[in-house]
Design a protein around this motif. Structure first.
Motif, PDB file in Angstrom:
ATOM      1  N   ALA A  15       0.388  18.963   5.645  1.00 42.85           N
ATOM      2  CA  ALA A  15       0.284  17.931   4.612  1.00 42.85           C
ATOM      3  C   ALA A  15       1.434  16.931   4.720  1.00 42.85           C
ATOM      4  N   PRO A  16       1.175  15.678   4.336  1.00 47.08           N
ATOM      5  CA  PRO A  16       2.277  14.715   4.256  1.00 47.08           C
ATOM      6  C   PRO A  16       3.341  15.180   3.266  1.00 47.08           C
ATOM      7  N   GLU A  17       4.498  14.587   3.367  1.00 47.12           N
ATOM      8  CA  GLU A  17       5.610  14.959   2.489  1.00 47.12           C
ATOM      9  C   GLU A  17       5.245  14.792   1.021  1.00 47.12           C
ATOM     10  N   GLY A  58       4.023   7.179   6.666  1.00 47.94           N
ATOM     11  CA  GLY A  58       4.941   7.622   5.634  1.00 47.94           C
ATOM     12  C   GLY A  58       4.468   7.318   4.226  1.00 47.94           C
ATOM     13  N   LYS A  59       3.157   7.406   4.013  1.00 48.32           N
ATOM     14  CA  LYS A  59       2.578   7.100   2.706  1.00 48.32           C
ATOM     15  C   LYS A  59       2.095   8.380   2.017  1.00 48.32           C
ATOM     16  N   ALA A  60       1.975   8.302   0.697  1.00 46.41           N
ATOM     17  CA  ALA A  60       1.440   9.429  -0.061  1.00 46.41           C
ATOM     18  C   ALA A  60      -0.023   9.663   0.319  1.00 46.41           C
ATOM     19  N   LEU A  61      -0.451  10.905   0.243  1.00 47.69           N
ATOM     20  CA  LEU A  61      -1.853  11.258   0.452  1.00 47.69           C
ATOM     21  C   LEU A  61      -2.466  11.565  -0.908  1.00 47.69           C
ATOM     22  N   ILE A 117      -5.233  12.173   6.745  1.00 46.08           N
ATOM     23  CA  ILE A 117      -3.956  12.906   6.714  1.00 46.08           C
ATOM     24  C   ILE A 117      -3.033  12.378   7.805  1.00 46.08           C
ATOM     25  N   GLU A 118      -3.576  12.187   8.981  1.00 45.76           N
ATOM     26  CA  GLU A 118      -2.777  11.686  10.108  1.00 45.76           C
ATOM     27  C   GLU A 118      -2.265  10.275   9.819  1.00 45.76           C
ATOM     28  N   ILE A 119      -3.116   9.427   9.247  1.00 48.27           N
ATOM     29  CA  ILE A 119      -2.722   8.054   8.915  1.00 48.27           C
ATOM     30  C   ILE A 119      -1.587   8.065   7.890  1.00 48.27           C
ATOM     31  N   ALA A 120      -1.722   8.890   6.866  1.00 45.53           N
ATOM     32  CA  ALA A 120      -0.690   8.954   5.824  1.00 45.53           C
ATOM     33  C   ALA A 120       0.644   9.402   6.406  1.00 45.53           C
ATOM     34  N   VAL A 168       0.860  -1.186   0.000  1.00 50.51           N
ATOM     35  CA  VAL A 168       0.000   0.000   0.000  1.00 50.51           C
ATOM     36  C   VAL A 168       0.896   1.236   0.000  1.00 50.51           C
ATOM     37  N   LYS A 169       0.840   1.981  -1.070  1.00 49.09           N
ATOM     38  CA  LYS A 169       1.749   3.114  -1.257  1.00 49.09           C
ATOM     39  C   LYS A 169       1.120   4.467  -0.963  1.00 49.09           C
ATOM     40  N   GLY A 170      -0.179   4.466  -0.734  1.00 56.31           N
ATOM     41  CA  GLY A 170      -0.832   5.745  -0.491  1.00 56.31           C
ATOM     42  C   GLY A 170      -2.087   5.607   0.330  1.00 56.31           C
ATOM     43  N   VAL A 171      -2.531   6.714   0.899  1.00 57.11           N
ATOM     44  CA  VAL A 171      -3.791   6.818   1.628  1.00 57.11           C
ATOM     45  C   VAL A 171      -4.684   7.750   0.820  1.00 57.11           C
TER      46      VAL A 171
END
Length: 299
Positions: A191-193, A168-171, A161-164, A132-135
């Motif tokens: 925002a996530p990275e 360390g996953k893409a949002l 957003i918090e989960i991502a 799983v590469k993203g949320v």
């Protein structure tokens, strides 16, 4: 989209392979293997399979585990969140239009904030999986959701957003008729990275805001539509290193095939339309898109 519409013919293959950054294989005809083979035959060698509810997110994670060419994202679609809270399987989500949507009809649920918390906990569990590469797709959708659904959407968005960030996953963001609030929540939460605006639907001014924040902008087949000049204007000013391409298949089939079923093999049609807008050789654009997608989703 008519279910009996004839599938468009395969386009001329791309010389530089690219990824479809957002697709729904579970809503397309044929098997996953057939869809992947058809896509690979025209230079679309990787797809990101996107989850929109618990069932779809589990399916995405399993499909990515089973196929090297598939990466998964998991989430509750913005229209799914109020549906869970209100225990209404049919009143909040309708078939999607431009910008995507969610229409899977589920069994009636008991509803309430507790039900949403339980669903988010399952998304959290799935988000930890390696494949799983993203949320996403998560975000806000005000097109059909009335005021009574906005609070649930925003609470769900903030949780995603918090989960991502924690994993360390893409949002992956779904933003329909909600630009200002989506940007506000991202700023408030941080925002996530790696943040991707799926089926980018803003104008050029918003593209400049996204560029300053380092958000990726993924363009779909609707950028080829006659009335989509604002999307083409946005694409023209988006930094090349932040541009992705997607199908959102089976929706948003690019011109001249609008109204017929979309699938990852049609990505070259959109890539060539994007290259024309940018005034770039298609190989140059495809090379950038390929690198951008791998960087955005860390694969």
């Amino acid at each position: 989209m008519p279910s009996n519409a004839e599938a468009p013919p395969p386009p001329t293959p791309l010389r530089v392979p690219v990824a479809d950054s957002h697709t729904h294989l579970d809503m397309q005809s044929g098997t996953v293997e057939e869809g992947l083979a058809k896509a690979a035959s025209v230079g679309v060698t990787t797809v990101v399979q996107v989850g929109c509810d618990l069932k779809g997110s589990r399916w995405a994670a399993q499909t990515a585990l089973d196929h090297d060419a598939v990466h998964a994202t998991v989430a509750l679609h913005p229209n799914e969140a109020p549906r869970i809270v209100h225990g209404d399987p049919g009143g909040t989500s309708q078939p999607p239009g431009a910008g995507g949507g969610w229409s899977r009809q589920g069994a009636r649920q008991p509803g309430g904030d507790g039900a949403l918390d339980e669903a988010l906990a399952e998304i959290d569990r799935l988000a930890a999986l390696e494949q799983v590469k993203g949320v996403g797709e998560t975000g806000l959708d005000y097109f059909r959701t009335g005021p009574e659904g906005k609070a649930a959407q925003e609470r769900s968005f903030r949780a995603h957003i918090e989960i991502a960030k924690r994993h360390g996953k893409a949002l992956v963001i779904h933003d329909r008729d909600a630009h200002a609030d989506v940007l506000r929540v991202l700023k408030e939460e941080g925002a996530p990275e790696r943040t991707v605006f799926h089926c980018y639907s803003g104008d050029a001014a918003m593209a400049e805001i996204c560029a300053r924040a380092g958000y990726y902008m993924s363009f779909a087949g609707n950028m080829t539509f006659k009335n989509a000049q604002p999307l083409r204007d946005a694409l023209a000013v988006a930094p090349l290193e932040l541009v992705l391409v997607e199908t959102d298949a089976p929706f948003l089939t690019p011109a001249p095939y609008r109204g017929r079923p979309n699938a990852p093999y049609l990505i070259p049609v959109t890539v060539r339309a994007m290259a024309a807008v940018r005034g770039l050789d298609e190989d140059v654009l495809a090379t950038a898109i390929s690198a951008n997608t791998a960087r955005a989703f860390d694969f």
